[in-house]
Design a protein around this motif. Structure first.
Motif, PDB file in Angstrom:
ATOM      1  N   LEU A 280       0.828  -1.206   0.000  1.00  0.00           N
ATOM      2  CA  LEU A 280       0.000   0.000   0.000  1.00  0.00           C
ATOM      3  C   LEU A 280       0.863   1.258   0.000  1.00  0.00           C
ATOM      4  N   LYS A 281       2.003   1.185   0.628  1.00  0.00           N
ATOM      5  CA  LYS A 281       2.927   2.318   0.590  1.00  0.00           C
ATOM      6  C   LYS A 281       3.500   2.486  -0.819  1.00  0.00           C
ATOM      7  N   GLU A 282       3.797   1.373  -1.457  1.00  0.00           N
ATOM      8  CA  GLU A 282       4.373   1.419  -2.804  1.00  0.00           C
ATOM      9  C   GLU A 282       3.400   1.984  -3.827  1.00  0.00           C
ATOM     10  N   ASP A 283       2.132   1.589  -3.754  1.00  0.00           N
ATOM     11  CA  ASP A 283       1.187   2.017  -4.797  1.00  0.00           C
ATOM     12  C   ASP A 283       0.496   3.348  -4.493  1.00  0.00           C
ATOM     13  N   GLY A 284       0.832   3.976  -3.358  1.00  0.00           N
ATOM     14  CA  GLY A 284       0.288   5.299  -3.049  1.00  0.00           C
ATOM     15  C   GLY A 284      -0.981   5.294  -2.213  1.00  0.00           C
ATOM     16  N   THR A 285      -1.589   4.114  -2.036  1.00  0.00           N
ATOM     17  CA  THR A 285      -2.831   4.046  -1.257  1.00  0.00           C
ATOM     18  C   THR A 285      -2.598   4.481   0.187  1.00  0.00           C
ATOM     19  N   TYR A 286      -1.471   4.098   0.736  1.00  0.00           N
ATOM     20  CA  TYR A 286      -1.145   4.422   2.127  1.00  0.00           C
ATOM     21  C   TYR A 286      -1.220   5.934   2.370  1.00  0.00           C
ATOM     22  N   ASP A 287      -0.547   6.683   1.517  1.00  0.00           N
ATOM     23  CA  ASP A 287      -0.548   8.144   1.674  1.00  0.00           C
ATOM     24  C   ASP A 287      -1.928   8.737   1.451  1.00  0.00           C
ATOM     25  N   ARG A 288      -2.704   8.136   0.547  1.00  0.00           N
ATOM     26  CA  ARG A 288      -4.062   8.648   0.301  1.00  0.00           C
ATOM     27  C   ARG A 288      -4.967   8.453   1.513  1.00  0.00           C
ATOM     28  N   ILE A 289      -4.792   7.334   2.203  1.00  0.00           N
ATOM     29  CA  ILE A 289      -5.590   7.098   3.413  1.00  0.00           C
ATOM     30  C   ILE A 289      -5.229   8.115   4.496  1.00  0.00           C
ATOM     31  N   LEU A 290      -3.949   8.327   4.695  1.00  0.00           N
ATOM     32  CA  LEU A 290      -3.523   9.300   5.707  1.00  0.00           C
ATOM     33  C   LEU A 290      -4.010  10.706   5.375  1.00  0.00           C
ATOM     34  N   LYS A 291      -3.928  11.076   4.109  1.00  0.00           N
ATOM     35  CA  LYS A 291      -4.382  12.407   3.700  1.00  0.00           C
ATOM     36  C   LYS A 291      -5.885  12.551   3.916  1.00  0.00           C
ATOM     37  N   LYS A 292      -6.621  11.508   3.585  1.00  0.00           N
ATOM     38  CA  LYS A 292      -8.075  11.545   3.750  1.00  0.00           C
ATOM     39  C   LYS A 292      -8.452  11.868   5.196  1.00  0.00           C
ATOM     40  N   TRP A 293      -7.753  11.274   6.135  1.00  0.00           N
ATOM     41  CA  TRP A 293      -8.098  11.423   7.547  1.00  0.00           C
ATOM     42  C   TRP A 293      -7.254  12.453   8.280  1.00  0.00           C
ATOM     43  N   GLY A 294      -6.425  13.184   7.547  1.00  0.00           N
ATOM     44  CA  GLY A 294      -5.650  14.260   8.153  1.00  0.00           C
ATOM     45  C   GLY A 294      -4.610  13.780   9.144  1.00  0.00           C
ATOM     46  N   THR A 295      -4.022  12.618   8.871  1.00  0.00           N
ATOM     47  CA  THR A 295      -3.062  12.044   9.818  1.00  0.00           C
ATOM     48  C   THR A 295      -1.710  11.761   9.162  1.00  0.00           C
ATOM     49  N   THR A 296      -1.294  12.626   8.266  1.00  0.00           N
ATOM     50  CA  THR A 296      -0.036  12.389   7.551  1.00  0.00           C
ATOM     51  C   THR A 296       1.171  12.329   8.483  1.00  0.00           C
ATOM     52  N   GLU A 297       1.078  12.967   9.658  1.00  0.00           N
ATOM     53  CA  GLU A 297       2.188  12.930  10.609  1.00  0.00           C
ATOM     54  C   GLU A 297       2.345  11.550  11.242  1.00  0.00           C
ATOM     55  N   SER A 298       1.390  10.668  11.011  1.00  0.00           N
ATOM     56  CA  SER A 298       1.451   9.325  11.590  1.00  0.00           C
ATOM     57  C   SER A 298       2.056   8.296  10.638  1.00  0.00           C
ATOM     58  N   ALA A 299       2.594   8.739   9.528  1.00  0.00           N
ATOM     59  CA  ALA A 299       3.175   7.813   8.556  1.00  0.00           C
ATOM     60  C   ALA A 299       4.387   7.088   9.140  1.00  0.00           C
ATOM     61  N   ILE A 300       4.530   5.824   8.770  1.00  0.00           N
ATOM     62  CA  ILE A 300       5.722   5.060   9.126  1.00  0.00           C
ATOM     63  C   ILE A 300       6.498   4.771   7.847  1.00  0.00           C
ATOM     64  N   GLU A 301       7.784   4.497   7.976  1.00  0.00           N
ATOM     65  CA  GLU A 301       8.619   4.232   6.802  1.00  0.00           C
ATOM     66  C   GLU A 301       8.307   2.868   6.196  1.00  0.00           C
ATOM     67  N   LYS A 302       8.131   1.886   7.049  1.00  0.00           N
ATOM     68  CA  LYS A 302       7.781   0.543   6.583  1.00  0.00           C
ATOM     69  C   LYS A 302       7.099  -0.213   7.714  1.00  0.00           C
ATOM     70  N   SER A 303       6.295  -1.184   7.347  1.00  0.00           N
ATOM     71  CA  SER A 303       5.597  -1.989   8.339  1.00  0.00           C
ATOM     72  C   SER A 303       6.574  -2.960   9.004  1.00  0.00           C
TER      73      SER A 303
END
Length: 316
Positions: A280-303
């Motif tokens: 999900l991080k590779e295909d961009g979905t991960y960032d889209r989910i975080l952006k949707k919910w306003g939580t981009t500061e909660s991103a991790i580098e890898k699972s």
């Protein structure tokens, strides 16, 4: 209606104006807006349906799971941005829901979701009632004794007060001495507060009082009605709430924790879900989910699978 679903619905109704309004801008779905805009709405951007099955990740699932094509998932609900019921009382929304559904699509399986109480999910995983659970479960040393985690965000512990409060910062829990602290039962917040309760007496100060509630709605109402002086909850949840309601103030982050899908200790499912999150991080979905919910500061580098508990204070 189950007790957990009923509580979640009451949470929505009781504090709709307080915590469950959203920040979706019709011109840019899922993006944050200024206070007072798009009140009463929650982000509706579809970030899941376009996710495709990723065979390398799916092949990591046990053969019996691939054949069955389903897993049982328990979901704890509360308030945005984690997991909550929409106004219709039946539709589940939130970042936890999106992440779980997106990971399932990567793995080519269907999740049979059941809403359950936060405090009941981890024991139910150990007993085999569910295959995995979500509920903003932070990775702690105590939980790692019986639970495996596959991390997907970084959240943690923070504080909020009414805007007129004299409390400006909580670097140490002795800053709470003499105050009444509201929080949810069965959480890392309750554990942290109870473990450090004696520190005030050691410094010759009046101890703080801990009041626990069964759901997030009751916690916020205790603050609003001045039964609590300060509340302790998730960083993301607190920031979301104060961004939507005048008269509240986020104090500060206290401690960061990795958050993950929860599984019974020794689960064979962890490698597949780790691969799914990283996909999900590779295909961009991960960032889209975080952006949707306003939580981009909660991103991790890898699972990661069951990393050690994060130590030390939260960053300033």
């Amino acid at each position: 209606m189950s007790r957990s679903r009923h509580s979640a619905l009451l949470a929505f109704i009781a504090v709709a104006a307080l915590t469950l309004t959203a920040c979706a801008d019709p011109a840019e779905p899922g993006a944050g807006t200024a206070k007072g805009e798009a009140k009463g709405k929650t982000p509706t951007t579809d970030v899941v349906s376009s996710v495709k099955k990723h065979e390398p990740a799916a092949e990591l699932l046990p053969e019996e799971v691939r054949k069955a094509g389903t897993l049982r998932i328990a979901a704890a609900t509360g308030s945005p941005p984690g997991a909550f019921y929409e106004k219709d009382g039946t539709t589940l929304s939130g970042a936890d829901i999106d992440f779980a559904d997106a990971a399932a699509k990567v793995l080519g399986i269907e999740l049979k979701r059941e809403v359950a109480s936060f405090e009941g999910i981890l024991p139910a995983l150990s007993s085999g009632k569910y295959d995995l659970g979500t509920g903003n479960f932070g990775v702690t040393e105590e939980r790692l004794k019986t639970i495996d985690f596959v991390t997907y965000i970084n959240d943690g512990q923070g504080f909020a007060v009414r805007e007129d409060s004299e409390l400006k910062e909580v670097k140490d829990l002795t800053a709470l001495c003499g105050l009444t602290v509201g929080t949810t039962a069965g959480t890392t917040f309750e554990v942290t507060l109870e473990q450090n309760k004696g520190r005030c007496a050691e410094e010759g100060k009046k101890p703080y009082e801990v009041k626990t509630y069964s759901d997030v709605a009751a916690v916020w109402l205790s603050l609003q009605q001045k039964r609590s002086d300060v509340i302790m909850s998730t960083i993301n949840g607190l920031r979301y709430a104060v961004s939507q309601q005048e008269g509240l103030r986020f104090v500060n982050e206290f401690k960061r924790l990795d958050v993950g899908f929860a599984f019974k200790k020794g689960t064979p499912l962890a490698p597949a879900f780790q691969a799914a999150v990283n996909r999900l991080k590779e295909d961009g979905t991960y960032d889209r989910i975080l952006k949707k919910w306003g939580t981009t500061e909660s991103a991790i580098e890898k699972s990661q699978i069951s990393p050690p508990e994060l130590k030390g204070p939260a960053p300033k």
